[in-house]
Design an enzyme around this catalytic site. Structure first.
Site, PDB file in Angstrom:
ATOM      1  N   ASP A 183     -12.861   7.824  -5.696  1.00  0.00           N
ATOM      2  CA  ASP A 183     -11.482   8.237  -5.961  1.00  0.00           C
ATOM      3  C   ASP A 183     -11.349   8.914  -7.311  1.00  0.00           C
ATOM      4  O   ASP A 183     -10.549   9.837  -7.475  1.00  0.00           O
ATOM      5  CB  ASP A 183     -10.532   7.038  -5.860  1.00  0.00           C
ATOM      6  CG  ASP A 183     -10.935   5.868  -6.745  1.00  0.00           C
ATOM      7  OD1 ASP A 183     -12.098   5.821  -7.224  1.00  0.00           O
ATOM      8  OD2 ASP A 183     -10.086   4.977  -6.964  1.00  0.00           O
ATOM      9  N   ARG A 184     -12.156   8.476  -8.275  1.00  0.00           N
ATOM     10  CA  ARG A 184     -12.078   9.065  -9.612  1.00  0.00           C
ATOM     11  C   ARG A 184     -12.566  10.519  -9.602  1.00  0.00           C
ATOM     12  O   ARG A 184     -11.982  11.385 -10.264  1.00  0.00           O
ATOM     13  CB  ARG A 184     -12.891   8.229 -10.602  1.00  0.00           C
ATOM     14  CG  ARG A 184     -12.400   6.775 -10.700  1.00  0.00           C
ATOM     15  CD  ARG A 184     -13.275   5.936 -11.605  1.00  0.00           C
ATOM     16  NE  ARG A 184     -13.126   6.332 -12.992  1.00  0.00           N
ATOM     17  CZ  ARG A 184     -13.922   5.892 -13.972  1.00  0.00           C
ATOM     18  NH1 ARG A 184     -14.915   5.067 -13.694  1.00  0.00           N
ATOM     19  NH2 ARG A 184     -13.715   6.279 -15.209  1.00  0.00           N
ATOM     20  N   VAL A 191      -4.455   4.409   2.023  1.00  0.00           N
ATOM     21  CA  VAL A 191      -3.411   5.415   2.221  1.00  0.00           C
ATOM     22  C   VAL A 191      -3.883   6.403   3.282  1.00  0.00           C
ATOM     23  O   VAL A 191      -4.998   6.935   3.195  1.00  0.00           O
ATOM     24  CB  VAL A 191      -3.081   6.152   0.911  1.00  0.00           C
ATOM     25  CG1 VAL A 191      -2.032   7.235   1.153  1.00  0.00           C
ATOM     26  CG2 VAL A 191      -2.601   5.171  -0.150  1.00  0.00           C
ATOM     27  N   ASP A 225      -5.035   6.946 -13.625  1.00  0.00           N
ATOM     28  CA  ASP A 225      -4.703   6.481 -12.278  1.00  0.00           C
ATOM     29  C   ASP A 225      -4.333   5.003 -12.349  1.00  0.00           C
ATOM     30  O   ASP A 225      -5.161   4.161 -12.712  1.00  0.00           O
ATOM     31  CB  ASP A 225      -5.895   6.692 -11.339  1.00  0.00           C
ATOM     32  CG  ASP A 225      -5.537   6.427  -9.878  1.00  0.00           C
ATOM     33  OD1 ASP A 225      -4.438   5.898  -9.606  1.00  0.00           O
ATOM     34  OD2 ASP A 225      -6.361   6.746  -9.006  1.00  0.00           O
ATOM     35  N   THR A 280      11.378 -16.638 -21.128  1.00  0.00           N
ATOM     36  CA  THR A 280       9.977 -16.529 -20.712  1.00  0.00           C
ATOM     37  C   THR A 280       9.720 -15.307 -19.845  1.00  0.00           C
ATOM     38  O   THR A 280       8.756 -14.560 -20.064  1.00  0.00           O
ATOM     39  CB  THR A 280       9.553 -17.796 -19.944  1.00  0.00           C
ATOM     40  OG1 THR A 280       9.702 -18.916 -20.813  1.00  0.00           O
ATOM     41  CG2 THR A 280       8.114 -17.702 -19.484  1.00  0.00           C
ATOM     42  N   ASN A 320      -9.063  -0.434  -3.408  1.00  0.00           N
ATOM     43  CA  ASN A 320      -9.280  -1.879  -3.414  1.00  0.00           C
ATOM     44  C   ASN A 320      -8.051  -2.659  -2.957  1.00  0.00           C
ATOM     45  O   ASN A 320      -8.182  -3.754  -2.415  1.00  0.00           O
ATOM     46  CB  ASN A 320      -9.691  -2.333  -4.823  1.00  0.00           C
ATOM     47  CG  ASN A 320     -11.097  -1.922  -5.164  1.00  0.00           C
ATOM     48  OD1 ASN A 320     -12.049  -2.332  -4.525  1.00  0.00           O
ATOM     49  ND2 ASN A 320     -11.226  -1.075  -6.184  1.00  0.00           N
ATOM     50  N   GLY A 333     -16.801   5.874  -9.110  1.00  0.00           N
ATOM     51  CA  GLY A 333     -15.930   5.673  -7.959  1.00  0.00           C
ATOM     52  C   GLY A 333     -15.522   6.987  -7.321  1.00  0.00           C
ATOM     53  O   GLY A 333     -15.169   7.950  -8.022  1.00  0.00           O
TER      54      GLY A 333
END
Length: 262
Positions: free
Chosen positions: A110-111, A13, A130, A187, A9, A108
């Protein structure tokens, strides 16, 4: 030589793989509107800078979670490398492992590729974390079956949401805090502490619950660009595998190619 492409997303690569060795890799921001010609100009220059030539690429395999990006990547493979690309999860390179889910078609790509690689590299029950656009926890049992997992907002998504929703909070980059103090004295330090230590707390808490649910010794594998960042201050990871997805794609290609060659 194999060109393995992992279209996520946030980034795409590209990696050149010879046998089991990743020779080189590059990444570019994901943009579904990017044409095959644009990819080719950029990629061809990088390939030549590394001392290779595009004619050395004899095969292409693609894993994508961005359907709109797939067509231009397919055109890239066909037009500029002269090969019909293999698409992970589609014939003739099906997953080859059981997807034990209520909706196996929705997981997914990639998973699953990560699960394939993790099981090939490590024995026993596994939890694969991941660090991508989302932070995912994927469970692979000792037999290699994909059993499901957890999807949490990615680190950079959380930072973007914090910056966008709170008018007085600055945009910061994720990094290892200078000190191990959780309490920020300004902060920016408070935000960094919340993101960094907050994610470590989430990771360790979820992994503890996952291990308790599995009920057997479970090895934790991490991958993604930010994996080493969190490995610095947590002992939850047993192994960091930065190239897990590319290795998984290469394994899937070899599984398909070996019968063709022999």
């Amino acid at each position: 030589m194999l060109l393995a492409i992992d279209a996520g997303n946030t980034n795409v690569v590209f990696a050149l793989v010879e046998g089991t060795e990743i020779k080189t890799r590059w990444r570019i921001a994901t943009d579904p509107r990017r044409t095959a010609d644009e990819y080719a100009v950029w990629l061809n220059q990088l390939i030549e800078m590394e001392g290779y030539h595009r004619t050395q690429v004899s095969a292409v395999i693609i894993c994508t979670v961005v359907p709109r990006a797939l067509h231009n990547l397919e055109v890239l493979a066909d037009k500029y490398f002269g090969v019909t690309p293999l698409i992970a999860g589609r014939a003739p390179v099906e997953w080859g492992i059981p997807i034990d889910l209520d909706e196996p078609q929705a997981v997914g790509a990639d998973r699953v590729v990560n699960a394939i690689a993790a099981h090939a590299l490590h024995e026993g029950d596994l939890c694969v974390i991941d660090f991508g656009t989302a932070t995912t926890f994927d469970i692979v049992d000792y037999s290699g079956a994909y059993k499901g997992g957890v999807i949490a907002p990615g680190i950079n998504l959380s930072l973007d949401a914090l910056f966008a929703a709170a008018a007085r909070l600055p945009r910061i980059a994720i990094e290892i805090p200078d000190k191990e103090n959780v309490i920020g004295r300004n902060t920016q330090d408070a935000m960094l502490s919340g993101i960094y230590w907050g994610y470590i707390g989430m990771i360790e808490g979820l992994v503890a619950r996952i291990k308790a649910e599995i009920g057997r010794p479970t090895k934790v594998i991490s991958t993604g660009g930010l994996a080493t960042l969190f490995d610095e201050h947590s002992s939850v990871f047993d192994q960091v595998e930065p190239d897990l997805t590319i290795n998984g794609l290469a394994m899937m290609y070899r599984r398909w190619a070996e019968p063709q060659q022999g």
